[in-house]
Write a protein that holds these residues in place. Structure first.
Motif, PDB file in Angstrom:
ATOM      1  N   LEU A   6       0.842  -1.194   0.000  1.00  0.00           N
ATOM      2  CA  LEU A   6       0.000   0.000   0.000  1.00  0.00           C
ATOM      3  C   LEU A   6       0.878   1.244   0.000  1.00  0.00           C
ATOM      4  N   ALA A   7       0.585   2.165  -0.902  1.00  0.00           N
ATOM      5  CA  ALA A   7       1.305   3.429  -0.965  1.00  0.00           C
ATOM      6  C   ALA A   7       0.297   4.561  -1.079  1.00  0.00           C
ATOM      7  N   GLN A   8       0.667   5.703  -0.578  1.00  0.00           N
ATOM      8  CA  GLN A   8      -0.181   6.885  -0.709  1.00  0.00           C
ATOM      9  C   GLN A   8       0.057   7.534  -2.067  1.00  0.00           C
ATOM     10  N   PRO A   9      -0.915   8.234  -2.572  1.00  0.00           N
ATOM     11  CA  PRO A   9      -0.697   8.991  -3.813  1.00  0.00           C
ATOM     12  C   PRO A   9       0.511   9.915  -3.657  1.00  0.00           C
ATOM     13  N   GLY A  10       1.357   9.902  -4.666  1.00  0.00           N
ATOM     14  CA  GLY A  10       2.588  10.672  -4.612  1.00  0.00           C
ATOM     15  C   GLY A  10       3.753   9.919  -4.007  1.00  0.00           C
ATOM     16  N   GLY A  11       3.482   8.755  -3.457  1.00  0.00           N
ATOM     17  CA  GLY A  11       4.528   7.968  -2.830  1.00  0.00           C
ATOM     18  C   GLY A  11       5.294   7.113  -3.819  1.00  0.00           C
ATOM     19  N   GLN A  23       0.808  -7.341  -5.511  1.00  0.00           N
ATOM     20  CA  GLN A  23      -0.249  -6.335  -5.497  1.00  0.00           C
ATOM     21  C   GLN A  23       0.320  -4.973  -5.107  1.00  0.00           C
ATOM     22  N   VAL A  24      -0.038  -3.971  -5.885  1.00  0.00           N
ATOM     23  CA  VAL A  24       0.268  -2.586  -5.560  1.00  0.00           C
ATOM     24  C   VAL A  24      -1.055  -1.832  -5.445  1.00  0.00           C
ATOM     25  N   THR A  25      -1.250  -1.210  -4.307  1.00  0.00           N
ATOM     26  CA  THR A  25      -2.466  -0.439  -4.070  1.00  0.00           C
ATOM     27  C   THR A  25      -2.062   0.986  -3.708  1.00  0.00           C
ATOM     28  N   VAL A  26      -2.590   1.939  -4.456  1.00  0.00           N
ATOM     29  CA  VAL A  26      -2.287   3.345  -4.196  1.00  0.00           C
ATOM     30  C   VAL A  26      -3.572   4.017  -3.724  1.00  0.00           C
ATOM     31  N   SER A  27      -3.556   4.414  -2.482  1.00  0.00           N
ATOM     32  CA  SER A  27      -4.768   4.965  -1.887  1.00  0.00           C
ATOM     33  C   SER A  27      -4.401   5.794  -0.668  1.00  0.00           C
ATOM     34  N   SER A  28      -5.187   6.816  -0.421  1.00  0.00           N
ATOM     35  CA  SER A  28      -4.987   7.622   0.782  1.00  0.00           C
ATOM     36  C   SER A  28      -5.861   7.094   1.916  1.00  0.00           C
TER      37      SER A  28
END
Length: 125
Positions: free
Chosen positions: A11-16, A120-125
């Motif tokens: 899990l990564a935040q947008p911009g990460g 899996q890569v999930t980009v979400s705040s």
């Protein structure tokens, strides 16, 4: 046993940023072109980019240009996908694949001899 194993997703935040690894066992990655693909829910598998055995990189997805880079460490038998400035649209399962036509890159999946299981890569705040 011939195997490709991806790791580094999460899990990564947008911009990460995230760095994915694609490690090979049972064969030498330096003799192969390595492609990165991704598949989002409900969508077809999409070619992102590819790096040949001569370190030539070809991008297939315009959306990742300037944000994603690929590198290879033949001593570690591993290829890396560095993903910066991540966006929610980057959410997908990411796959690496090895193509024995080492000097050539293709986004056509049928050229690839070996595939990893995906990460899996999930980009979400």
């Amino acid at each position: 046993q011939v195997q490709l194993v991806e790791s580094g997703g999460g899990l990564a935040q947008p911009g990460g940023s995230l760095r994915l690894s694609c490690a090979a066992s049972g064969f030498s990655l330096e003799d192969y072109a390595i492609g990165w693909f991704r598949q989002a829910p409900g969508k077809e598998r999409e070619g992102i980019l590819c790096i040949t055995s001569r370190y030539v990189t070809t991008y297939y997805a315009d959306s990742v240009k300037g944000r994603f880079t690929v590198s290879r460490d033949n001593a570690k038998n591993t290829v890396y996908l560095q993903m910066n400035s991540l966006k929610p649209d980057d959410t997908a399962v990411y796959y690496c694949a090895a193509d024995g036509r080492s000097y050539y890159c293709s986004e056509q999946t049928y050229f690839y001899d070996y595939w990893g299981q995906g990460t899996q890569v999930t980009v979400s705040s």
